[in-house]
Design an enzyme around this catalytic site. Structure first.
Site, short mmCIF file in Angstrom:
data_model
loop_
_atom_site.label_atom_id
_atom_site.label_comp_id
_atom_site.label_asym_id
_atom_site.label_seq_id
_atom_site.Cartn_x
_atom_site.Cartn_y
_atom_site.Cartn_z
N ARG A 252 0.86 -1.18 0.00
CA ARG A 252 0.00 0.00 0.00
C ARG A 252 0.90 1.24 0.00
O ARG A 252 1.97 1.23 0.61
CB ARG A 252 -0.89 0.03 1.24
CG ARG A 252 -2.05 -0.97 1.21
CD ARG A 252 -3.11 -0.57 0.17
NE ARG A 252 -4.24 -1.48 0.14
CZ ARG A 252 -4.42 -2.43 -0.77
NH1 ARG A 252 -3.55 -2.63 -1.73
NH2 ARG A 252 -5.50 -3.19 -0.74
N GLU A 281 -3.79 7.72 -4.03
CA GLU A 281 -4.30 7.17 -5.31
C GLU A 281 -5.67 7.74 -5.63
O GLU A 281 -6.43 8.03 -4.73
CB GLU A 281 -4.38 5.64 -5.20
CG GLU A 281 -3.00 5.01 -5.15
CD GLU A 281 -3.06 3.50 -5.11
OE1 GLU A 281 -3.98 2.91 -5.69
OE2 GLU A 281 -2.17 2.92 -4.49
N HIS A 299 -1.59 0.57 -9.58
CA HIS A 299 -2.23 -0.38 -8.67
C HIS A 299 -2.86 -1.52 -9.47
O HIS A 299 -4.06 -1.79 -9.37
CB HIS A 299 -3.28 0.30 -7.79
CG HIS A 299 -3.54 -0.45 -6.51
ND1 HIS A 299 -3.82 0.16 -5.32
CD2 HIS A 299 -3.57 -1.78 -6.25
CE1 HIS A 299 -4.01 -0.75 -4.39
NE2 HIS A 299 -3.86 -1.93 -4.92
O1 LIG Z 1 -4.62 -4.19 -3.83
C1 LIG Z 1 -5.29 -5.08 -4.18
C2 LIG Z 1 -6.14 -5.85 -3.30
O2 LIG Z 1 -6.18 -5.58 -2.08
O3 LIG Z 1 -6.84 -6.73 -3.83
#
Ligand SMILES: O=CC(=O)O
Length: 334
Positions: A252, A281, A299
């Protein structure tokens, strides 16, 4: 894979509004499959504040019972407070930390996430991809070649092999272990930090991240985000990693102090970074765009076509169960 159409709406009924926040990658697929079921309110594609977006769409905030979101946008208490009838937030991710869970719990709002059975494998592949890209300047060389052509000199630094590199993994959960397995095959030496030492692995354990960084050439961040891990990588950690050090973050954005990361990258305090996640983000710090020692990904580390298909299916089932007032049996609900 064939797209499945979900059509559970009686055509005379008014469509339920579904507020979509945070650009989910699978969104075009999901919307195409569910056009007949929901009135999609795609607030993520609008740059204006949510209350203004709803006003412009002539949507009564109290008509919204469900949000569909992705980890690419934080769902703040302020956004939740705008919606008095909100009862369900479905996120396309496995993690839920981008949502203000305290506010949800206070309001009794259910939060559903999509468990990722094979997620660790996909994310681990992408982690290795980002690392090799940074070490070999693949994306940077590609940009130079496309922009300047093959005969112009390209002043990128030489590639660096993975063999023999010391890789410090922060968070040896499912993803961390898959990353370790892959990088061992490349001849890397694995060490790790996690909340507790793991009895089932023989990799050296460091309880202190600064010490781990000081003994690593590469730092991979694969731990979950919580109060203890927020900004676990601060300037001190990056300085310990050193000028030849590379960071790969597929966890993260908030695991790293991003302002310091940008500074360290610009000042050459670390060599490079592969980043799939960011603090704010979907925004990416603009200072990173001109840097050839950084590989950026929006991401997308878990987004194989298989995962997108699976997520669309599960989100559809979850929303259908919710709007048909069936007792939710969805595993992520609770
Ligand atoms: O970041 C992606 C997830 O948590 O699936």
């Amino acid at each position: 894979m064939a797209n499945k159409q979900h059509n559970h709406n009686d055509s005379n009924k008014e469509l339920q509004p579904l507020l979509v926040l945070g650009p989910p990658f699978m969104f075009p697929t999901f919307e195409a499959q569910n056009l007949h079921n929901y009135r999609f309110l795609n607030a993520f594609s609008s740059q204006i504040p949510l209350h203004q977006f709803l006003a412009e769409q002539s949507v009564d905030p109290s008509s919204i019972q469900a949000i569909l979101c992705s980890p690419r946008q934080k769902i703040s208490a302020d956004a939740i407070r705008l919606l008095p009838s909100l009862s369900l937030i479905v996120t396309t991710s496995n993690g839920t930390r981008h949502i203000d869970l305290a506010e949800c719990s206070y309001r009794g709002i259910q939060v559903a996430s999509i468990p990722g059975d094979r997620l660790a494998v996909d994310v681990a592949d992408m982690t290795v991809g980002l690392l090799i890209d940074v070490m070999w300047n693949i994306s940077a060389a590609d940009r130079h070649l496309r922009k300047r052509g093959p005969s112009k000199p390209c002043n990128l630094s030489s590639g660096s092999k993975l063999e023999g590199k010391r890789v410090g993994i922060v968070g040896l959960g499912k993803i961390g272990r898959e990353v370790a397995k892959r990088l061992e095959a490349f001849g890397c030496r694995i060490m790790y930090n996690s909340r507790n030492q793991k009895p089932f692995v023989s990799y050296p354990f460091y309880s202190n991240v600064v010490e781990l960084a000081g003994n690593s050439d590469v730092l991979v961040l694969s731990c979950s985000l919580n109060e203890q891990t927020r900004h676990i990588v601060k300037r001190e950690v990056m300085l310990a990693l050193g000028k030849e050090g590379v960071i790969v973050n597929i966890g993260r954005g908030d695991l790293i102090d991003e302002k310091e990361l940008v500074r360290c990258l610009m000042e050459g305090e670390i060599k490079g970074a592969g980043l799939d996640v960011f603090e704010n983000e979907p925004n990416v710090p603009k200072e990173l765009f001109p840097l050839d020692n950084v590989v950026l990904s929006p991401h997308a580390a878990s987004l194989t076509s298989h995962r997108i298909y699976d997520v669309c299916e599960r989100v559809a089932e979850c929303l259908e169960a919710f709007f048909s007032s069936k007792l939710p049996e969805y595993p992520g609900l609770g």
